[in-house]
Write a protein that holds these residues in place. Structure first.
Motif, PDB file in Angstrom:
ATOM      1  N   GLY A   1      31.118  30.421  45.747  1.00 42.02           N
ATOM      2  CA  GLY A   1      32.254  29.737  45.158  1.00 42.02           C
ATOM      3  C   GLY A   1      33.023  30.587  44.158  1.00 42.02           C
ATOM      4  N   ASP A   2      32.645  31.869  44.054  1.00 42.56           N
ATOM      5  CA  ASP A   2      33.323  32.755  43.101  1.00 42.56           C
ATOM      6  C   ASP A   2      33.630  34.114  43.734  1.00 42.56           C
ATOM      7  N   VAL A   3      34.139  34.077  44.952  1.00 43.42           N
ATOM      8  CA  VAL A   3      34.294  35.324  45.698  1.00 43.42           C
ATOM      9  C   VAL A   3      35.298  36.264  45.032  1.00 43.42           C
ATOM     10  N   MET A   4      36.339  35.744  44.393  1.00 40.30           N
ATOM     11  CA  MET A   4      37.314  36.624  43.760  1.00 40.30           C
ATOM     12  C   MET A   4      36.693  37.359  42.570  1.00 40.30           C
ATOM     13  N   GLN A   5      35.826  36.696  41.834  1.00 37.10           N
ATOM     14  CA  GLN A   5      35.097  37.354  40.752  1.00 37.10           C
ATOM     15  C   GLN A   5      34.234  38.482  41.315  1.00 37.10           C
ATOM     16  N   ARG A   6      33.570  38.214  42.409  1.00 35.57           N
ATOM     17  CA  ARG A   6      32.697  39.221  43.025  1.00 35.57           C
ATOM     18  C   ARG A   6      33.504  40.389  43.577  1.00 35.57           C
ATOM     19  N   MET A   7      34.678  40.084  44.116  1.00 35.48           N
ATOM     20  CA  MET A   7      35.521  41.167  44.626  1.00 35.48           C
ATOM     21  C   MET A   7      36.030  42.043  43.486  1.00 35.48           C
ATOM     22  N   TRP A   8      36.386  41.413  42.363  1.00 31.75           N
ATOM     23  CA  TRP A   8      36.817  42.194  41.207  1.00 31.75           C
ATOM     24  C   TRP A   8      35.676  43.064  40.686  1.00 31.75           C
ATOM     25  N   GLU A   9      34.482  42.500  40.604  1.00 31.49           N
ATOM     26  CA  GLU A   9      33.345  43.285  40.128  1.00 31.49           C
ATOM     27  C   GLU A   9      33.052  44.457  41.065  1.00 31.49           C
ATOM     28  N   LYS A  10      33.136  44.212  42.361  1.00 28.24           N
ATOM     29  CA  LYS A  10      32.923  45.318  43.298  1.00 28.24           C
ATOM     30  C   LYS A  10      33.984  46.394  43.104  1.00 28.24           C
ATOM     31  N   LEU A  11      35.228  45.979  42.871  1.00 26.93           N
ATOM     32  CA  LEU A  11      36.294  46.959  42.673  1.00 26.93           C
ATOM     33  C   LEU A  11      36.068  47.766  41.393  1.00 26.93           C
ATOM     34  N   VAL A  12      35.550  47.133  40.352  1.00 29.01           N
ATOM     35  CA  VAL A  12      35.247  47.868  39.118  1.00 29.01           C
ATOM     36  C   VAL A  12      34.224  48.962  39.393  1.00 29.01           C
ATOM     37  N   HIS A  13      33.152  48.612  40.072  1.00 31.18           N
ATOM     38  CA  HIS A  13      32.118  49.634  40.335  1.00 31.18           C
ATOM     39  C   HIS A  13      32.620  50.685  41.312  1.00 31.18           C
TER      40      HIS A  13
END
Length: 314
Positions: free
Chosen positions: A180-192
């Motif tokens: 339910g928080d895929v955009m948060q996870r995508m942002w975190e992946k982009l940070v790393h």
């Protein structure tokens, strides 16, 4: 119960593996490929070499000229620099009630897909897998990474997200995470990912080689904090657990972790620099966040592209 009709754009490392595992499990999967890849698949099937079991699967394929608007789910697994052509190829294939599930690096593709198909017909997603096509056309998976994370951009846990979770979860060698928080996870992946790409491409070295230098770890962690600040300015501050995990990863002196962008540079290929570093650079400038190292890395890779275009890499 009628099975969903699934179209997978391409049959490379990501699309070939996950689409192949669905086909292996009896799902209605078709691969949209070019003529050369179609001939290979027709001749030897889709071959998977994996720690979770090898497979040789007879699969259905179509060319771009053969598409029809009949597919309920379209998996988009192209490289970012092929996105425009990929969207043009899949647009005639998505049914009136169908959705697009992209597994690309970064976030820049989401805006383009939303504009083309509508936000309610585009899911967010990330793929964690290390796989490639071997010279004989097989898909080789190198380790136990096999995770797909996906969900609605709105954060709602809809029936189609749950259904996709069941679909992928039933396939061999796939870990499915409907969230339910895929955009948060995508942002975190982009940070790393942007941190790793910034440092490995700028230094032309893997994580361990950089960290073993006198100032490498400090620069690495400073860039991680820069990426986190950019994400926070866009409403998605990384969690403390995320930051701790990647601070540890980017501090390991024996790490051999590298990035696909560096591997692309080393083989003289095209890169996803605009989709990853360019996107973060634009967001940093807009938020007035200091980004000197990111700017240097972006310029470094763009200079490589200039040399490549001029035929001056050798």
């Amino acid at each position: 119960m009628k099975k969903s009709k699934i179209l997978v754009l391409g049959a490379g490392g990501i699309g070939g593996y996950f689409g192949g595992r669905l086909a292996e499990n009896g799902e209605d999967v078709t691969f949209l490929v070019r003529e050369g890849r179609r001939k290979i698949l027709a001749g030897q099937g889709l071959q998977i070499e994996s720690p979770f079991g090898d497979a040789q699967i007879t699969v259905k394929t179509i060319l771009a000229s053969e598409t029809a608007p009949i597919y309920d789910i379209v998996l988009l697994t192209c490289k970012a620099y092929d996105l425009g052509d990929a969207v043009a190829a899949i647009a005639p294939a998505v049914s009136s009630t169908g959705c697009v599930l992209p597994f690309l690096n970064g976030l820049a593709h989401i805006d383009l897909l939303n504009e083309k198909f509508g936000r309610d017909r585009v899911l967010g997603g990330t793929a964690k897998i290390q796989a490639t096509i071997t010279p004989n056309g097989a898909i080789r998976q190198y380790n136990d990474w096999r995770t797909l994370t996906f969900g609605e951009q709105s954060g709602q846990m809809t029936p189609r997200v749950a259904a996709l979770g069941a679909l992928f979860g039933a396939a061999k060698g796939v870990e499915a995470l409907p969230v339910g928080d895929v955009m948060q996870r995508m942002w975190e992946k982009l940070v790393h990912l942007s941190t790793a790409a910034t440092m490995t491409c700028l230094m032309r070295a893997n994580v361990g080689e950089i960290v073993r230098t006198p100032h490498g770890r400090a620069i690495f962690l400073d860039q991680l904090r820069c990426g986190a600040a950019i994400a926070a300015a866009n409403g998605h501050p990384p969690s403390p657990a995320f930051m701790q995990s990647w601070e540890e990863t980017f501090s390991q002196k024996d790490s051999q972790y590298s990035t696909s962008m560096l591997r692309d540079i080393e083989r003289g290929g095209r890169t996803e620099v605009e989709h990853i570093l360019g996107y973060m650079l634009e967001k940093a400038a807009k938020a007035q966040i200091a980004h000197e190292t990111l700017l240097l890395a972006y310029t470094n890779v763009k200079a490589f592209e200039e040399r490549r275009a001029a035929g001056r890499l050798s």
